[in-house]
Each structure stands twice: as C-alpha cells, then as structure tokens.
Design an enzyme around this catalytic site. Structure first.
Site, mmCIF file in Angstrom:
data_model
loop_
_atom_site.group_PDB
_atom_site.id
_atom_site.type_symbol
_atom_site.label_atom_id
_atom_site.label_comp_id
_atom_site.label_asym_id
_atom_site.label_seq_id
_atom_site.Cartn_x
_atom_site.Cartn_y
_atom_site.Cartn_z
ATOM 1 N N GLY A 5 11.895 -14.159 37.649
ATOM 2 C CA GLY A 5 10.947 -14.669 36.675
ATOM 3 C C GLY A 5 10.681 -13.706 35.543
ATOM 4 C CB CYS A 17 1.548 -23.439 40.120
ATOM 5 S SG CYS A 17 0.549 -22.909 38.711
#
Length: 338
Positions: free
Chosen positions: A238, A104
């Site tokens: 995703g 991230c």
C-alpha cells in the site's frame, strides 16, 4: 479458453504483486501512473460503496483508462442484493475483478455496517460473496483483517476464511493487523495494532486451496520476495507503493513477475505522463489532480525535494500544465548532475 477464463488467469498471475486499494489515493490518475511503471502488477481502485453506485447513481466513480488492466474494483457494502447489483455495474464497466472490503476501519464505514466490522459477521460476508458470484462471472475476492477489537485472531481468521471459502471465494487478501473500531483512528489502525505475519503464513498451510495474499507494513520488493518464497501466493503493498512508487514498481515486473527488465527510468515515467496530463487538462481537469500522485517518484534520490516542491507549489496555479512537470524534471536532472 474463453475470454472470461483468460481474464481470470491473467488476474491470478498479476496478483503475485498488487497495489492496495487506498481511499483518496488510488484513483484513476494514480493507477495510470502506476501502470506505466509496472505492466504486470494488479491494481485496485479506492473503495467504492455499493449504495453510491446503486442508490446514488454515481457511475462516474467507475471510470478508468483501458491502459489500467488488469484492474480490480473494490466495493464496500453489506447488503447482498445491493452488492450484486454493484458488482454487475463494475463488470459492465470493464473491471477484471470485484473485491469486497472487510478491512477498512473508518467511522464512516462502520456506520454503514461494512468494512472491518464485517469480520464480526462472516456468515453475512459469505452471503454477500455468494450473491456477487451469482450475479457476475468475474473473480470475487475478499480483503480482510485478522480480526477486530477483542476478537482472538487465532480463532476468528480461520473461521472467517472457512466461511468465505464455503461461499466459493478462492482469493483473499489479508491485512496482517487487527482493526480497533473503538479508540483508534483509521490512520492509527494502519500503524499501531501489531503485525502478525506468522498467523497469515499459518493460514497458507491450513487453507491450501485458497490463494492468500499478505498486506500491511510491507516496505520493499525484498520483503515481498521473502513472503512469496515462504509460500504465500501474493503480496499487496500500500503506502510504500504510493510514497515510493519507483522503488516498488520500477523493478516489479522483472523481479516478481518474471518479465524482462523494461529499461525504463523514473525520468522516462515522468515524461510518459505528459500526454496523459495534456489529455486530462483538455477534458477540463486540473494538473494537481494528476501530479499529487507523482510527488514520490524520485523519493530517496538527488533532486527529490525540488521535484516535490515545484509540483506542490505550482500545480494548483491557474494555467499550470505539462510545462511545470518539465520544469520540475529539469531541476531533478540538475540536482542529480550536481
């Protein structure tokens, strides 16, 4: 076979296809919705930070529905002791896998010295993974990028994989993009850095003992099948799974996991969500907390726009409930019949 080993086997089988952990998206309502479409795909939580669990006592972040299994908890952190404690809390809550976030790129994550910035300290990642494995019996996995900033992925990714393998990690999910920690927003980091699938494929032959999944920019089951046929062990999808869930998950069990076709339709999934919605409202929840994840169910089909409009405009109104979903579904049916 012990229950622990059976769970690891089930999770390994499920990991041929997984839905990526996505902040603000893959909460427990989203995961329940996704599970109705695919019984075999591995689901991941949003990233939960170890400090929030260990220091903040935010155990409500671990809540999930038993129907979600197999389901993995993704943790963010960089302190081995704290991550070990958080992993124990996750296992106690019933999660099947604990995943360490090394991908991230958000500013908030960088300030906490975890996420993609950990690509710069593979030894620390190895220490964290080792501490987590010493604390719990379930699988500890790592999700990473191919590098950050000015790092050379050709050198950095193999060194990173060697470090986590030495610590005992056997499954890694690789987002096939660099993360630029300076100059790009988290959103831009999902699109602008070029994808390097070939590098990930080369890691498959270089690390034959690791279970490697590819992530990033994958838009279809056809693409997923191509990666599996090329030798990768798993594919993680995703945004496409979130925005077009039926396209990705509706046939996942038969095409990816080898199960018989379910015979379900997207309309069946919408109706199957009604008891869950009713239970959520009865417990004090709001309709939009669930239906915001359902907006893409009919993406690309007649009636998709009216489905989104009815739910988007009505779900936050006082008293909104399952009847709104039925209204939206009736208009979808009319749109498809027109």
């Amino acid at each position: 076979m012990t229950q622990e080993n059976q769970t690891k086997t089930d999770v390994l089988r499920a990991s041929r296809l997984s839905v990526a952990p996505m902040m603000d998206w893959t909460d427990r309502h989203c995961r329940y919705f996704h599970r109705l479409m695919s019984g075999a795909t591995l689901l991941y939580t949003e990233m939960v930070t170890a400090p929030a669990l260990v220091r903040g006592g935010a155990l409500h972040l671990l809540e999930f529905n038993a129907e979600e299994h197999p389901v993995a908890l993704q943790l963010g952190g960089s302190d081995p002791v704290e991550l070990a404690q958080a992993a124990r809390l996750g296992v106690d809550a019933g999660y099947d896998e604990i995943n360490l976030n090394c991908g991230c790129p958000s500013d908030r994550v960088q300030s906490g010295t975890f996420g993609a910035i950990l690509m710069k300290t593979p030894t620390l990642v190895a220490d964290c993974a080792r501490a987590m494995m010493d604390a719990v019996g379930c699988e500890i996995t790592v999700k990473c990028r191919i590098g950050v900033d000015d790092q050379d992925p050709e050198a950095v990714l193999p060194a990173f994989l060697e470090a986590v393998r030495e610590a005992g990690v056997r499954r890694v999910q690789i987002h096939a993009r660099k993360a630029w920690l300076q100059g790009l927003s988290p959103k831009e980091n999902r699109d602008i850095p070029p994808l390097d699938y070939d590098l990930v494929l080369r890691m498959r032959s270089r690390f034959p003992d690791l279970h490697l999944s590819v992530n990033g920019g994958i838009e279809s089951l056809e693409q997923a099948e191509d990666f599996l046929n090329a030798g990768l062990d798993g594919v993680m999808i995703g945004r496409a799974a979130y925005h077009r869930p039926w396209d990705i998950l509706g046939e996942a069990d038969s095409r990816i996991h080898g199960a018989a076709p379910s015979g379900q339709s997207a309309e069946d999934i919408a109706r199957a969500m009604l008891p869950y919605i009713e239970a959520h409202l009865t417990s004090g929840g709001k309709l939009h907390q669930v239906t915001r994840h359902m907006l893409g169910l009919f993406a690309g089909r007649p009636g998709a726009r009216v489905w989104r409009r009815v739910l988007s405009e009505g779900a936050s109104r006082a008293g909104a409930g399952p009847a709104l979903v039925e209204e939206a579904l009736a208009q979808v049916d009319q749109g498809q019949a027109a």
